[in-house]
Design an enzyme around this catalytic site. Structure first.
Site, PDB file in Angstrom:
ATOM      1  N   ARG A  47      39.607   4.760  30.780  1.00  0.00           N
ATOM      2  CA  ARG A  47      39.047   4.743  32.131  1.00  0.00           C
ATOM      3  C   ARG A  47      40.070   4.145  33.089  1.00  0.00           C
ATOM      4  O   ARG A  47      40.494   2.993  32.925  1.00  0.00           O
ATOM      5  CB  ARG A  47      37.764   3.893  32.183  1.00  0.00           C
ATOM      6  CG  ARG A  47      36.654   4.386  31.257  1.00  0.00           C
ATOM      7  CD  ARG A  47      35.933   5.585  31.834  1.00  0.00           C
ATOM      8  NE  ARG A  47      34.953   6.118  30.889  1.00  0.00           N
ATOM      9  CZ  ARG A  47      33.682   5.756  30.837  1.00  0.00           C
ATOM     10  NH1 ARG A  47      33.227   4.844  31.681  1.00  0.00           N
ATOM     11  NH2 ARG A  47      32.857   6.286  29.964  1.00  0.00           N
ATOM     12  N   GLU A  80      39.923   2.704  35.821  1.00  0.00           N
ATOM     13  CA  GLU A  80      39.194   1.901  36.804  1.00  0.00           C
ATOM     14  C   GLU A  80      40.076   0.749  37.279  1.00  0.00           C
ATOM     15  O   GLU A  80      40.658   0.039  36.459  1.00  0.00           O
ATOM     16  CB  GLU A  80      37.903   1.349  36.189  1.00  0.00           C
ATOM     17  CG  GLU A  80      36.897   2.420  35.836  1.00  0.00           C
ATOM     18  CD  GLU A  80      35.655   1.849  35.173  1.00  0.00           C
ATOM     19  OE1 GLU A  80      34.551   2.168  35.638  1.00  0.00           O
ATOM     20  OE2 GLU A  80      35.796   1.080  34.216  1.00  0.00           O
ATOM     21  N   ARG A 130      35.329  -8.012  31.797  1.00  0.00           N
ATOM     22  CA  ARG A 130      34.546  -7.086  30.967  1.00  0.00           C
ATOM     23  C   ARG A 130      35.038  -5.653  31.031  1.00  0.00           C
ATOM     24  O   ARG A 130      34.418  -4.766  30.465  1.00  0.00           O
ATOM     25  CB  ARG A 130      33.082  -7.131  31.384  1.00  0.00           C
ATOM     26  CG  ARG A 130      32.859  -7.046  32.880  1.00  0.00           C
ATOM     27  CD  ARG A 130      31.403  -7.158  33.257  1.00  0.00           C
ATOM     28  NE  ARG A 130      30.702  -5.894  33.126  1.00  0.00           N
ATOM     29  CZ  ARG A 130      29.415  -5.730  33.410  1.00  0.00           C
ATOM     30  NH1 ARG A 130      28.698  -6.758  33.796  1.00  0.00           N
ATOM     31  NH2 ARG A 130      28.850  -4.563  33.273  1.00  0.00           N
ATOM     32  N   HIS A 131      36.170  -5.405  31.713  1.00  0.00           N
ATOM     33  CA  HIS A 131      36.683  -4.045  31.836  1.00  0.00           C
ATOM     34  C   HIS A 131      38.037  -3.897  31.149  1.00  0.00           C
ATOM     35  O   HIS A 131      38.879  -4.801  31.199  1.00  0.00           O
ATOM     36  CB  HIS A 131      36.826  -3.644  33.309  1.00  0.00           C
ATOM     37  CG  HIS A 131      35.521  -3.354  33.983  1.00  0.00           C
ATOM     38  ND1 HIS A 131      34.816  -4.314  34.660  1.00  0.00           N
ATOM     39  CD2 HIS A 131      34.796  -2.214  34.058  1.00  0.00           C
ATOM     40  CE1 HIS A 131      33.692  -3.773  35.141  1.00  0.00           C
ATOM     41  NE2 HIS A 131      33.670  -2.510  34.794  1.00  0.00           N
ATOM     42  N   GLU A 139      25.525  -4.846  30.653  1.00  0.00           N
ATOM     43  CA  GLU A 139      25.276  -3.507  30.121  1.00  0.00           C
ATOM     44  C   GLU A 139      26.130  -3.255  28.888  1.00  0.00           C
ATOM     45  O   GLU A 139      27.343  -3.418  28.919  1.00  0.00           O
ATOM     46  CB  GLU A 139      25.587  -2.455  31.186  1.00  0.00           C
ATOM     47  CG  GLU A 139      25.427  -1.022  30.706  1.00  0.00           C
ATOM     48  CD  GLU A 139      26.078  -0.019  31.632  1.00  0.00           C
ATOM     49  OE1 GLU A 139      26.597   0.990  31.133  1.00  0.00           O
ATOM     50  OE2 GLU A 139      26.087  -0.265  32.861  1.00  0.00           O
ATOM     51  N   SER A 175      24.858   3.173  27.783  1.00  0.00           N
ATOM     52  CA  SER A 175      24.111   4.095  28.627  1.00  0.00           C
ATOM     53  C   SER A 175      23.787   5.335  27.811  1.00  0.00           C
ATOM     54  O   SER A 175      24.562   5.740  26.949  1.00  0.00           O
ATOM     55  CB  SER A 175      24.916   4.498  29.868  1.00  0.00           C
ATOM     56  OG  SER A 175      24.992   3.429  30.797  1.00  0.00           O
ATOM     57  N   ARG A 231      32.920  -4.677  24.283  1.00  0.00           N
ATOM     58  CA  ARG A 231      31.948  -5.436  25.079  1.00  0.00           C
ATOM     59  C   ARG A 231      30.807  -5.945  24.201  1.00  0.00           C
ATOM     60  O   ARG A 231      30.301  -7.051  24.400  1.00  0.00           O
ATOM     61  CB  ARG A 231      31.405  -4.586  26.218  1.00  0.00           C
ATOM     62  CG  ARG A 231      30.586  -5.399  27.215  1.00  0.00           C
ATOM     63  CD  ARG A 231      30.094  -4.560  28.388  1.00  0.00           C
ATOM     64  NE  ARG A 231      31.195  -4.090  29.223  1.00  0.00           N
ATOM     65  CZ  ARG A 231      31.027  -3.391  30.337  1.00  0.00           C
ATOM     66  NH1 ARG A 231      29.798  -3.059  30.730  1.00  0.00           N
ATOM     67  NH2 ARG A 231      32.063  -3.012  31.053  1.00  0.00           N
TER      68      ARG A 231
END
Length: 431
Positions: free
Chosen positions: A212, A214, A220-221, A354, A357, A405
């Site tokens: 990713r 991002e 947490r990323h 989270e 998903s 995570r």
């Protein structure tokens, strides 16, 4: 060089000839006796060198520095005063690789090192038993996942990591040079595992890398992470997916308690298997709870909203909980709509963060194309994917979970990078 790891040696082996190998954690020379605290993957073992018994070998000890790699052959001796009740009286010892001094960092924990320092010298950092324990636990966690999925008739698959299009939009895709074609690193196996639902492989899972792009610098990323995904066909609703997911979580926690209890104890972690079923709460219910605390919540939950909801749920006795029925506009095109506003989608949260998903997918071709166009996606870019929906696609659903995570939250690690051997983020490309 080795017949036994340290943890395999017991007082009942008194008098047995063994070979051990590892790193010199500590060395003490006290007059006519010397001790080496030898560290291997499983723990520590004491090598005891009485000068009267080891002769010239005693003089060799002066060449040994901390973290030097050695192998030794000797006799096991039961000794209640020694660590774990045993020691080895070496008959021979070989210096395999002498360590330079000083060491690049102190990994004993006596001196706190910044995470960046630790990651830059990861080979040294991982010699700390507490750091190594994280990855023993991670390994056991993935073993527990695979055992559960196998027991539930899933097939492990591996999908491409160089792809022509992304499952979740182009903003977070890493472009790569692929001969004369435009390509990207895979964000998720989502499209491929759905295609597999049109085959006889109606229950599949994958544990593999995902990417990713991002621009997030949070604790947490990650830019590269390990994703656990599954997809299952012939479902009645997304409840089938959530039910399997919660059963897997409980099974994995029980597996960890059974197989890595020593490592959990070392980290001071007590894992209570959660009770089934996990609490379900709709997104609208969650938003109402947060608005009562004067929090402004839009059509999705941000990090602060997730944390606040976690505090609310904790007071009600829930660590794990599902948030269901999100608004369609903020969920991917492949999620099935429930009505004009909501869709059959969920998040699994744990203590305000989270983890996963998922939801029920749209298996009807016309509805899927309409969802794509509604999100300004060109169906022609997804032809390989859409073709699978033209010739018999059963109702299906699934989810994706970030392994790092999950490990971070279970072990209360302050940063997700501590759950990765060699993490990748915006600024870290080496080691």
């Amino acid at each position: 060089m080795r017949t036994h790891y340290s943890a395999q040696l017991e007082p009942t082996m008194d008098g047995k000839l063994v070979k051990v190998a590892g790193w010199v954690n500590d060395i003490r020379i006290l007059g006519k006796i010397a001790f080496i605290n030898l560290r291997d993957r499983e723990g520590y073992i004491q090598l005891t060198f009485p000068k009267s018994k080891v002769g010239e070998l005693f003089d060799e000890l002066k060449k040994v520095t901390k973290e030097t790699v050695v192998s030794a052959e000797g006799i096991v001796k039961a000794n209640k005063e020694a660590p774990r009740g045993i020691e080895i009286i070496p008959q021979s010892m070989k210096i395999i690789s002498k360590a330079k001094a000083p060491l690049p960092m102190d990994f004993s924990g006596k001196i706190n090192s910044e995470l960046e320092t630790r990651l830059n010298a990861r080979f040294m950092d991982l010699r700390n038993p507490r750091v190594a324990a994280v990855f023993s636990i991670r390994d056991s966690l993935l073993t527990g996942v695979r055992e559960f999925m196998d027991d539930n008739d899933f097939i492990e698959v591996h999908t491409p990591k160089i792809v022509a299009t992304g499952a979740e939009g182009g903003a977070t895709l890493f472009p790569v040079k692929y001969f004369n074609e435009k390509a990207y690193l895979s964000q998720s196996p989502q499209l491929f595992k759905q295609v597999l639902m049109a085959t006889n492989f109606d229950r599949v899972y994958e544990i593999g890398p995902a990417f990713r792009a991002e621009k997030s610098d949070t604790t947490r990323h990650l830019s590269e992470f390990t994703s656990f995904d599954f997809e299952m066909a012939f479902i009645d609703s997304m409840e089938d997916v959530m039910s399997l997911m919660e059963q897997m979580i409980v099974s994995v926690v029980e597996h960890l308690n059974k197989n890595v209890s020593d490592e959990l104890d070392l980290l001071g972690i007590l894992l209570d298997p959660p009770k089934l079923p996990f609490k379900r709460i709709t997104f609208d219910e969650a938003r109402n709870l947060l608005e009562r605390k004067s929090m402004d919540v839009g059509e999705d939950l941000d990090t602060e909203s997730e944390k606040a909801l976690g505090e609310i749920m904790a007071k009600r006795g829930y660590d794990f909980y599902f948030i269901t029925e999100f608004h369609s506009d903020v969920r991917p095109f492949y999620i099935m709509e429930r009505d004009d506003v909501h869709c059959h989608s969920f998040d699994l949260d744990y203590r305000g963060s989270e983890l996963s998903s998922g939801g029920q997918r749209e298996h009807r071709y016309e509805h899927l194309v309409r969802r794509m166009k509604k999100q300004n996606l060109n169906p022609k870019d997804f032809e390989f994917y859409l073709n699978a929906f033209k010739y018999g696609m059963p109702p299906h659903g699934g989810m994706g979970l970030g392994v790092e995570r999950f490990v971070q939250k279970l072990l209360n690690l302050p940063n997700v990078r501590e759950a990765v051997l060699f993490p990748r983020d915006r600024y870290r490309l080496v080691p």
